[in-house]
Every structure is written in C-alpha cells, then in structure tokens.
Design a protein around this motif. Structure first.
Motif, PDB file in Angstrom:
ATOM      1  N   SER A 346       1.363  -1.331   0.343  1.00 17.58           N
ATOM      2  CA  SER A 346       0.134  -0.074   0.447  1.00 17.58           C
ATOM      3  C   SER A 346       0.641   1.363   0.105  1.00 17.58           C
ATOM      4  O   SER A 346       1.865   1.150   0.464  1.00 17.58           O
ATOM      5  N   THR A 347       0.455   2.351  -0.367  1.00 22.59           N
ATOM      6  CA  THR A 347       0.779   3.775  -0.816  1.00 22.59           C
ATOM      7  C   THR A 347       1.126   4.086   0.727  1.00 22.59           C
ATOM      8  O   THR A 347       2.630   5.009   0.554  1.00 22.59           O
ATOM      9  N   ALA A 348      -0.322   4.189   1.514  1.00 21.53           N
ATOM     10  CA  ALA A 348       0.597   4.458   2.887  1.00 21.53           C
ATOM     11  C   ALA A 348       1.733   4.006   3.840  1.00 21.53           C
ATOM     12  O   ALA A 348       2.159   4.821   4.452  1.00 21.53           O
ATOM     13  N   SER A 349       1.995   3.231   3.615  1.00 19.12           N
ATOM     14  CA  SER A 349       3.276   2.521   4.016  1.00 19.12           C
ATOM     15  C   SER A 349       4.222   2.618   3.845  1.00 19.12           C
ATOM     16  O   SER A 349       5.397   2.232   4.515  1.00 19.12           O
ATOM     17  N   TRP A 350       4.850   3.366   2.360  1.00 16.82           N
ATOM     18  CA  TRP A 350       5.835   4.341   2.210  1.00 16.82           C
ATOM     19  C   TRP A 350       6.040   6.034   1.508  1.00 16.82           C
ATOM     20  O   TRP A 350       6.858   5.813   2.076  1.00 16.82           O
ATOM     21  N   TYR A 351       5.270   5.957   1.536  1.00 24.33           N
ATOM     22  CA  TYR A 351       4.867   7.519   0.825  1.00 24.33           C
ATOM     23  C   TYR A 351       5.921   8.373   1.433  1.00 24.33           C
ATOM     24  O   TYR A 351       6.046   9.476   0.962  1.00 24.33           O
ATOM     25  N   ALA A 352       4.887   8.501   2.729  1.00 28.02           N
ATOM     26  CA  ALA A 352       5.548   9.401   4.059  1.00 28.02           C
ATOM     27  C   ALA A 352       6.663   9.341   3.759  1.00 28.02           C
ATOM     28  O   ALA A 352       7.199  10.766   4.213  1.00 28.02           O
ATOM     29  N   GLN A 353       7.661   8.459   3.717  1.00 26.14           N
ATOM     30  CA  GLN A 353       8.981   8.295   3.921  1.00 26.14           C
ATOM     31  C   GLN A 353      10.027   8.454   2.796  1.00 26.14           C
ATOM     32  O   GLN A 353      10.166   9.046   3.024  1.00 26.14           O
ATOM     33  N   ALA A 354       9.245   7.717   2.190  1.00 27.12           N
ATOM     34  CA  ALA A 354       9.722   9.035   0.477  1.00 27.12           C
ATOM     35  C   ALA A 354       9.366  10.511   0.339  1.00 27.12           C
ATOM     36  O   ALA A 354      10.595  10.890  -0.072  1.00 27.12           O
ATOM     37  N   SER A 355       8.729  10.527   0.693  1.00 27.48           N
ATOM     38  CA  SER A 355       7.695  11.895   0.049  1.00 27.48           C
ATOM     39  C   SER A 355       9.788  13.176   1.356  1.00 27.48           C
ATOM     40  O   SER A 355      10.083  14.504   1.797  1.00 27.48           O
ATOM     41  N   SER A 356       9.506  12.028   2.821  1.00 26.64           N
ATOM     42  CA  SER A 356      10.046  12.217   3.837  1.00 26.64           C
ATOM     43  C   SER A 356      11.709  12.763   3.998  1.00 26.64           C
ATOM     44  O   SER A 356      12.916  13.952   3.410  1.00 26.64           O
ATOM     45  N   LEU A 357      12.526  11.959   2.658  1.00 28.41           N
ATOM     46  CA  LEU A 357      13.321  12.065   2.520  1.00 28.41           C
ATOM     47  C   LEU A 357      13.867  12.982   1.379  1.00 28.41           C
ATOM     48  O   LEU A 357      14.976  12.800   1.002  1.00 28.41           O
ATOM     49  N   LEU A 358      13.013  13.080   0.162  1.00 26.29           N
ATOM     50  CA  LEU A 358      13.026  13.451  -0.806  1.00 26.29           C
ATOM     51  C   LEU A 358      13.777  15.032  -0.076  1.00 26.29           C
ATOM     52  O   LEU A 358      14.574  16.121  -0.886  1.00 26.29           O
ATOM     53  N   ASP A 359      12.722  15.256   0.923  1.00 28.56           N
ATOM     54  CA  ASP A 359      12.386  16.562   1.436  1.00 28.56           C
ATOM     55  C   ASP A 359      14.638  17.250   2.106  1.00 28.56           C
ATOM     56  O   ASP A 359      14.988  18.576   2.048  1.00 28.56           O
ATOM     57  N   SER A 360      14.007  15.956   2.731  1.00 30.72           N
ATOM     58  CA  SER A 360      15.797  15.954   2.735  1.00 30.72           C
ATOM     59  C   SER A 360      17.045  16.359   2.140  1.00 30.72           C
ATOM     60  O   SER A 360      17.485  16.568   2.544  1.00 30.72           O
ATOM     61  N   LEU A 361      16.805  15.419   1.163  1.00 32.42           N
ATOM     62  CA  LEU A 361      17.731  15.594   0.269  1.00 32.42           C
ATOM     63  C   LEU A 361      18.113  16.729  -0.379  1.00 32.42           C
ATOM     64  O   LEU A 361      19.278  17.356  -0.934  1.00 32.42           O
ATOM     65  N   SER A 362      16.771  17.447  -0.849  1.00 31.12           N
ATOM     66  CA  SER A 362      16.440  18.713  -0.958  1.00 31.12           C
ATOM     67  C   SER A 362      16.967  19.711  -0.760  1.00 31.12           C
ATOM     68  O   SER A 362      17.702  21.228  -1.456  1.00 31.12           O
TER      69      SER A 362
END
Length: 716
Positions: A346-362
């Motif tokens: 399910s998207t709910a199981s990973w989307y927040a983590q992936a989005s947070s990672l991209l913010d961190s890299l940006s």
C-alpha cells in the motif's frame, strides 16, 4: 528573559497559517515552541525529524524544563493487518508497527539535532508518547485527528489542521492550520475545548478510541540513535578512478559505504571501473550468482562518495521485479550502512517516508538515500509523482533490467536520472528487439560481461554435471503439437513476429500453448521418478515444474486433474517419502522465508518444488541438484535456472542438472519431418548451452548423437 506567563502572548501568533502565505514552521511552530513550557500533540503520524525543523525552538524548550506529550497512530502495513486478523496480540502488533516507523524516523539525518533533546526529555521523564487507534466492534482503524496545544502556565494556544508531525507534513506539503488563543475574544472557548479533547484522549476517555503507552518501548531506540548521532565521524573519501576500492570506516555520514568486511572480487572491481568509465551509465551482463547486487551497491557507494566532494547528495532508486527482492536488496543496503525506504504494497506504508527523504535531500540535510521498489509500484502514479518533483542527483539501478524493456515500464523510466545501471544475466528481450533497443538507449551499452563459463573459471560459481533425459510425446500430445504448430506457421506467414509475441497476442498465446505441451508431457513424471529415486538420499534438490495445467485438459474440458507440481509433490513427498515443500506464488511471503531457511539447513526439507518463483533473484546457494521438468525456449529462463544451482556454498563442490528433453515419438506420421526437426532444434539449443560448460560434456554429446543424426542437427 520575559516571564513565562506572558511569552505566548508576545509571540505575535496569528489566527491561521497557510502554505501559500507563510512558512508554517518558521512563523508558527518555532516561535510557539520557543515560548511554551508544555506542548501536547495528537497526530495521525509522528516523525522525530520534525525536531530538526523546529531547530533552536526545541533547545530553548528543553532548557526551560518543557514537557511534551505526543499521541500518534502507527502506520499499519498489510502484513500487520493480516497478523491482527490472524489473532496476534493487538498491542504487540501496534507496538511493532510504531517501532518500525520510529526506527526509520530517527535515522533521518535531519533528526540529528533534535535526537539528543528528545532522548534527554525522555530520560528526564518530560516526554511521554502514546499510541491511539480506533476500535469498533472488534475492527481496528487509524486515528487520524490532528490537534496541538502550547501552554506557558497562564495562556493556551490550540491549533488544528492538515499538517502531520512529519517533515513532509511541515515542509514538503501544502498545509493550513487554524489557531485559537485564549487571550483573543472568541478564541478562548474553542482553545479550551481542544485542550480538554486532548486530555480526554490522553487518559483514554474518548469513545471509539483506545490509547496505550509507548514511551518505554521507544526509549531504547531513541537513546541508542541519539548516542550514535553524537559520535558521528566523517569517513575518508576515495578517488573515482582506477584505484583499488577502499575499505572505509563504518558509515555515519548518511550515504552508502562499502562495508569493511566485504571482499570485492577483482572482476567486480573491473565491472565498477568500466561502468564509471562510461559516465556511470551502462549494463552489467553478469551470470546469476556472480554478485550483481554487491557490485551495484559498491558502484553506488563510490559514486556517492565522489559526489560528496562537491557537497551533492545522491538519491539511489533500486527497481526489482518482485516484493521478496525488495526485502533481499534492503538487507544488503543495510549492510552498506543505510536503511532504505521499502516501497511496495500500500502507498500509505511508504509514501510519507519517501517524501520525507526527498525533502531531506533537497534541503541538503542528508547526504544520500535509497528507495527500493517493485516494477509495479515504480510504474504507479505515487512513485512517478515522487520522482517527478525530485531535481537532485539520481542513480537508477534496475535488477533484472530486461523486465523494464516492456512498453508499460520503459515509458516510466525517469529521464532526470543522471546515472543509470542495469543488471541482468540476459539483458536481451526474447522476440522484442524494440524493447531491447529501448533498454540500451536508456541505460547505455553493455559495459561489462561475465558469463557462466568465466564465472566458473574465476571460482565465483561451482562446476556441474549435466544429464539430459529424452522424453517422447504421446499420441494425443503429438497431434495437438502438430495442430498448434500449423496455426503458428500461418500467423507468422501473414504477420511475422511481433514485439508482443511473448505476451497476449494471438501468436504469443499459441507459442505458450505449444511450450506447455512440451512442458507437461505426460512421460516426464515417470522419468522423474526414476531419476529422483537414484538420488533418494541426497539433500538440497530443486524441482522446476511446468506452469498451469496440461493443454489437453482444456481441450477436453477436464481441468480438475492435479497440476504437474501437485503430482510431483505427491510422488516425492508421499510415495518416495522425501521431505518436500512447494515454493510458488501462492506461498505467503513469510512462509517462503521459512521454507528457504529449512531448505538451507538441510535437515528436514529435502526437495523444493517451484514453477517460476525461483527464476529471478532468490538466493538458494545450498541447492546441489536441479530437475528441469519444464523450461521455456527463452534463453533467459534456462540460464537463470542453471545459475541458481551453481551458486557457491560451504561443502558444495559441484552441482548436478537433470534436464528432461522432449522429442517426437518414433514410428508416427502425426508430425511432418520439418516440424519434428524444429522441435528437436529448439530443445537442443538449451542442451547445447548446458552441455558446453559441463564437466561431462563428452558423455552428454554421446547421449544426443543419435538424435542429431536422425534430424541432421550437428550444427545445432
């Protein structure tokens, strides 16, 4: 310093905040936290990375003796839900889910500043965390309310709105909150009511909701990571040239690092250097079992270290065919010093983590990150949206990259990826030149090759013997084979081969049907009994069966007969009394892991039966004998199956491959000579490839000599 009783009033807090008008973190959270002595928060999801966003506010808050209470709802995966349905203790499942989220959160590089404060607050008894969930008539749901309260001893500031207590919730998303201040006319009653709602929630007095303590469960994780963060040291950076690969310090820098205990083989170093020399683009064509995964991660680690010199973080996206490969890759990535985001289910199981990672890299708060995903999830809108908004350095690693040549996948590959690495023992797509060309156009040319023969010579794979067993079609199978072959010939004569020939086109369906006739040939099971009886006392045996059911069952409407795998399982497990188990798509993921562990131990599981699930990526190095009851004419499949059994393992000197080869029946005119010859030629393609590198090549060729003479196939 101003008196705490009036600090909140002097913080110039507004009645509402919205992302298009302000920076919610800078303009609301930070000043409110810097002024408060108590902070209560109830959210659908909590991440420790928010402490880094709040910056100095949390430091001042902790120094003043501030107290925090947090209520959050754990993010339940599909596996968690299944465990609850199966009767597992609810509290244990919820704690496991919350701990999983917390372990990911505290490893976020942006949490480095806040972790020490968080650990100190817990140690001083000034931070408590509880988990909330919905329970109605035995059904469990997610608590998704979002409210917060700041207090300073006199005044109260309450707020509610869309933002979660996460990095993407505060930085990456478009959010809005409504704020209610007790000193403002009209705000007071609502602020007090929100405060009372939180108190009822905290003390488990809210109908439909249940709340359980979580502080003690979280304490060890937070304190351990806070200590580790405080002891960070920067490892030395290696050159990106032909120099030997480094043995770096343990990774504390938030990027992939080659483990000190990993011995990178010379051929793997050569593969990495070739890829680097081609601008960090290309395909590694390496035999199954030669360490493609470790080669790719070592290449990614070198690239990440080189980019770090210029202060550029690297996002690595690993795309794999199946969910079990996500887990397998994730274990290796963890060995290289990073916890990846596992993006599947399910998207709910990973989307927040992936989005947070991209913010961190940006924001340059992290030096690197890894997302591992399946082909299906990669092609979906959520993952595509994540990739579309990322503008930093991106490395795409495709395991079994030939799969991405399919039209519906190749069109999704991100053009923004500056670095690209494809991995496959057989990158060419069967009957799909366009798909093959698309792969090389995207990833680049094959920059390094290591076939099975070279791998055996290098000691990366073990030697093997090869035993072809000749099987004849019966009369009914022969007639059906002739009929299907005639239909195939007519389509090819009028249309030629198409790139979709191996999928759902009329030609593709006929080709699969003809292959299934050979794969399900009835004479195979009696022949298997003879061969496996010879090895009745041997362990570590793999048995590859044909998919589906015999085509004749569908022709005559009798689809109730057991499948080939089911019949083989009865023969091996019941008749021959050899401990056996299936490994198929119907086998639950957790059960698959248990089956593989039992097989590797060599104590209570002698034979493992499968159809396709063991073809790509599954590690079964202990396997010493492989029976190929069915194998398509696609070279990829039989090459992968051979490689699966050639992996090195302690105590394993060589492997034994038993291949069941279907030939036309003698003394029948059902098949024209040309059709018979083509059938044998297709089967001999695999036999020739297998025999060429076998220890008993001469013996194998002697077995096949009469067949070659009969059909004039000495050049095959």
């Amino acid at each position: 310093m101003n008196s705490p009783s009036v600090v909140l009033r002097r913080s110039d807090l507004l009645g509402d905040y919205r992302s298009d008008r302000c920076d919610i973190v800078r303009d609301f959270y930070a000043p409110a936290l810097a002024a408060a002595t108590a902070y209560d928060r109830a959210v659908g999801y909590f991440s420790a990375s928010v402490l880094a966003v709040l910056g100095l506010g949390i430091g001042e808050f902790a120094a003043r003796g501030g107290t925090m209470r947090v209520v959050a709802s754990p993010q339940l995966s599909q596996e968690d839900v299944e465990q609850i349905k199966a009767g597992y203790a609810l509290r244990i499942v919820l704690e496991q889910a919350a701990l999983r989220d917390l372990e990911l959160a505290v490893q976020d590089p942006r949490a480095a500043h806040g972790l020490g404060q968080l650990a100190a607050l817990i140690a001083d008894g000034r931070l408590d965390i509880k988990l909330a969930y919905v329970e109605v008539q035995g059904r469990v749901g997610i608590y998704h309310e979002k409210i917060g309260i700041f207090r300073d001893g006199r005044d109260l500031v309450a707020f509610k709105g869309s933002a979660n207590e996460t990095m993407p919730g505060l930085v990456g998303n478009f959010e809005s909150i409504e704020v209610f201040r007790t000193w403002e006319p009209g705000d007071g009653p609502r602020a007090v009511r929100i405060g009372k709602d939180f108190e009822d929630l905290w003390h488990d007095r809210t109908p439909l909701l249940r709340v359980i303590d979580f502080t003690d469960a979280a304490r060890d994780i937070i304190e351990a990571y806070a200590k580790r963060t405080a002891q960070q040291r920067e490892p030395a950076l290696p050159p990106m040239d032909g120099a030997p690969l480094p043995l770096p310090l343990p990774n504390t820098a938030g990027r992939l690092t080659i483990p000190a205990e990993l011995t990178v083989r010379e051929y793997q170093k050569q593969a990495i250097r070739q890829w680097s020399a081609h601008g960090c683009r290309g395909i590694l064509r390496m035999a199954t079992g030669t360490g493609k995964t470790l080669s790719a991660l070592s290449a990614a680690a070198r690239l990440a270290q080189a980019l770090h010199k210029s202060g550029e973080p690297l996002l690595t996206l690993v795309i794999v065919p199946y969910q079990h490969l996500v887990d397998q890759w994730s274990k290796d990535i963890a060995w290289f010093g990073m916890q990846p985001v596992r993006a599947y289910e399910s998207t709910a199981s990973w989307y927040a983590q992936a989005s947070s990672l991209l913010d961190s890299l940006s924001l340059r708060c992290a030096q690197g990150g890894v997302i591992v995903t399946t082909n299906v999830t990669f092609a979906g809108k959520p993952m595509q949206g994540i990739l579309d908004r990322y503008e930093g350095r991106l490395l795409v690693i495709a395991d079994e990259c030939h799969n991405l040549g399919a039209r519906h996948l190749r069109e999704k590959l991100p053009d923004s990826a500056q670095y690209r690495l494809g991995l496959s023992a057989t990158p060419e797509r069967w009957f799909d030149d366009r798909g093959t060309d698309a792969l090389t156009e995207y990833f680049g040319e094959i920059v390094y090759e290591m076939g099975i023969g070279d791998a055996i010579k290098a000691g990366a794979l073990c030697q093997y013997t090869y035993t072809p067993v000749l099987i004849e079609l019966d009369e009914e199978e022969t007639e059906l084979y002739a009929e299907v072959t005639s239909q195939i010939a007519r389509i090819i004569a009028s249309q030629g081969f198409s790139e979709d020939a191996d999928r759902d086109s009329p030609l593709g369906k006929l080709l699969r049907k003809r292959s299934n006739i050979l794969g399900h040939a009835r004479a195979k099971l009696p022949a298997l009994r003879q061969e496996i009886t010879k090895r009745r006392n041997d362990w570590y045996q793999l048995l590859y069966c044909a998919e589906g059911r015999h085509p004749l069952l569908y022709e005559y409407g009798d689809a109730e007969e057991a499948t080939q795998l089911q019949q083989a399982l009865v023969m091996v497990g019941q008749d021959l009394r050899m401990p056996a188990a299936p490994y198929t798509a119907e086998t639950r993921r957790d059960e698959r892991q248990k089956v593989l562990r039992r097989f590797a131990q060599g104590q209570d599981l002698q034979v493992l039966l499968s159809m396709k699930c063991l073809d790509e990526g599954v590690d079964v190095p202990a396997a010493r004998t492989a029976y190929l009851l069915a194998s398509s004419s696609n070279p990829r499949q039989f090459i992968q199956r051979r490689g699966r059994v050639l992996r090195k393992s302690p105590g394993k000197k060589r492997a034994d491959i038993v291949d069941f080869i279907v030939v036309p029946p003698t003394g029948t005119g059902a098949l024209a000579h040309a059709t018979e010859r083509n059938m044998v030629a297709r089967e001999l393609t695999r036999v020739t490839e297998f025999a060429r590198l076998a220890d008993n090549e001469t013996e194998t060729l002697d077995i096949l000599r009469p067949l070659r003479q009969r059909y004039g196939l000495f050049d095959t």
